[in-house]
Write a protein that holds these residues in place. Sequence first.
Motif, PDB file in Angstrom:
ATOM      1  N   ASP A  12       0.814  -1.194   0.110  1.00 56.84           N
ATOM      2  CA  ASP A  12       0.047   0.077   0.151  1.00 56.84           C
ATOM      3  C   ASP A  12       0.733   1.079   0.212  1.00 56.84           C
ATOM      4  O   ASP A  12       0.761   2.103   0.825  1.00 56.84           O
ATOM      5  N   THR A  13       1.660   1.201  -0.788  1.00 57.45           N
ATOM      6  CA  THR A  13       2.811   2.442  -1.169  1.00 57.45           C
ATOM      7  C   THR A  13       1.958   3.580  -1.845  1.00 57.45           C
ATOM      8  O   THR A  13       2.367   4.846  -1.829  1.00 57.45           O
ATOM      9  N   ASP A  32      -1.382  -2.608  -4.148  1.00 52.60           N
ATOM     10  CA  ASP A  32      -1.837  -1.243  -4.127  1.00 52.60           C
ATOM     11  C   ASP A  32      -0.476  -0.087  -4.267  1.00 52.60           C
ATOM     12  O   ASP A  32      -0.056   0.749  -3.476  1.00 52.60           O
ATOM     13  N   GLY A  33       0.406  -0.569  -5.103  1.00 53.25           N
ATOM     14  CA  GLY A  33       1.447   0.225  -5.602  1.00 53.25           C
ATOM     15  C   GLY A  33       1.011   1.649  -6.364  1.00 53.25           C
ATOM     16  O   GLY A  33       1.782   2.649  -6.608  1.00 53.25           O
ATOM     17  N   GLN A  44       5.453   3.869 -13.197  1.00 57.81           N
ATOM     18  CA  GLN A  44       6.219   4.381 -11.971  1.00 57.81           C
ATOM     19  C   GLN A  44       6.606   3.522 -10.855  1.00 57.81           C
ATOM     20  O   GLN A  44       7.574   3.384 -10.188  1.00 57.81           O
ATOM     21  N   TRP A  45       5.517   2.605 -10.504  1.00 49.29           N
ATOM     22  CA  TRP A  45       5.548   1.645  -9.471  1.00 49.29           C
ATOM     23  C   TRP A  45       6.604   0.630  -9.847  1.00 49.29           C
ATOM     24  O   TRP A  45       7.555   0.383  -9.082  1.00 49.29           O
ATOM     25  N   HIS A  64      -6.339  -0.980  -5.654  1.00 48.16           N
ATOM     26  CA  HIS A  64      -6.113   0.177  -6.429  1.00 48.16           C
ATOM     27  C   HIS A  64      -5.333   0.215  -7.818  1.00 48.16           C
ATOM     28  O   HIS A  64      -5.392   0.916  -8.520  1.00 48.16           O
ATOM     29  N   ASP A  65      -5.152  -0.947  -7.882  1.00 42.96           N
ATOM     30  CA  ASP A  65      -3.911  -1.428  -9.153  1.00 42.96           C
ATOM     31  C   ASP A  65      -5.164  -1.775 -10.178  1.00 42.96           C
ATOM     32  O   ASP A  65      -5.088  -2.738 -10.721  1.00 42.96           O
ATOM     33  N   ARG A  66      -6.142  -0.941 -10.541  1.00 38.02           N
ATOM     34  CA  ARG A  66      -7.152  -1.336 -11.612  1.00 38.02           C
ATOM     35  C   ARG A  66      -6.592  -1.968 -12.984  1.00 38.02           C
ATOM     36  O   ARG A  66      -7.258  -2.712 -13.525  1.00 38.02           O
ATOM     37  N   CYS A  67      -5.749  -1.264 -13.592  1.00 34.95           N
ATOM     38  CA  CYS A  67      -5.051  -1.830 -14.666  1.00 34.95           C
ATOM     39  C   CYS A  67      -4.826  -3.186 -14.786  1.00 34.95           C
ATOM     40  O   CYS A  67      -4.805  -3.829 -15.733  1.00 34.95           O
ATOM     41  N   PHE A  68      -4.297  -3.958 -13.692  1.00 31.62           N
ATOM     42  CA  PHE A  68      -4.034  -5.349 -13.719  1.00 31.62           C
ATOM     43  C   PHE A  68      -5.231  -6.031 -13.798  1.00 31.62           C
ATOM     44  O   PHE A  68      -5.189  -7.196 -14.303  1.00 31.62           O
TER      45      PHE A  68
END
Length: 224
Positions: A12-13, A32-33, A44-45, A64-68
């Motif tokens: 969760d960074t 949650d990068g 960027q992550w 939060h990493d929706r694109c994955f």
Amino acid sequence: MADTIRLVIISDTHGFHEIVVPPGDVLIHGGDGCKTGTLDEARQWGAFLDAQPHAHKIAIAGNHDRCFEADLDAARAQLPSKLEFLHDSGCELDGVRYWGAPWQPWFLSWAFNLPRGPELGQKWALIPDNTDVLVTHGPPHGILDRTYAGEPVGCEELRAAVARVRPRVHVFGHIHEGYGVASRDGTMFVNASTCTLSYRPTNAAIVVDLPRDRARPAELVSGG
């Protein structure tokens, strides 16, 4: 060869890539990068992870990493090729067996949501019995999973899977206010949320020494 493997654990960074990461053998990121989950945020992550000096690096996606969730291949391409990105999958590094998965009980409209019950149970049934280090984005029910209101929101099915597998270390995040370490029945549970409830990246990385001798328990070095 050292008789312990040093795990450096963060989660969760949320795009805060200026944080200080301690040295160690294996860097683990519990998801949650990203902040909102764009491909640029994933890039960027990935650059942040690539810049770390650890010999091995492991990461999973978070809510939060929706694109994955939208396009796993395109998002994965934003991460370093040498990174072990685990998605209902595992790897073995220096004799230690890792398994990672991003799922959690339904939470608003974020990514990797599943209803409580059989659907989550099917995901956790994939975890091999010989897993040493389990990495999930969300916590098991009743362990480092309480919200600011005191409500335990972890996954009941995950708790049952952990009881079956009995990993030596279980890494997660997701519930920022649950940051910390707990040990039960031979498993060290690590909520490594870097960000606080107010999304300030002030929680220290959690460092754990994992003995190669499986008869010896994991030892907390710092953080938590």
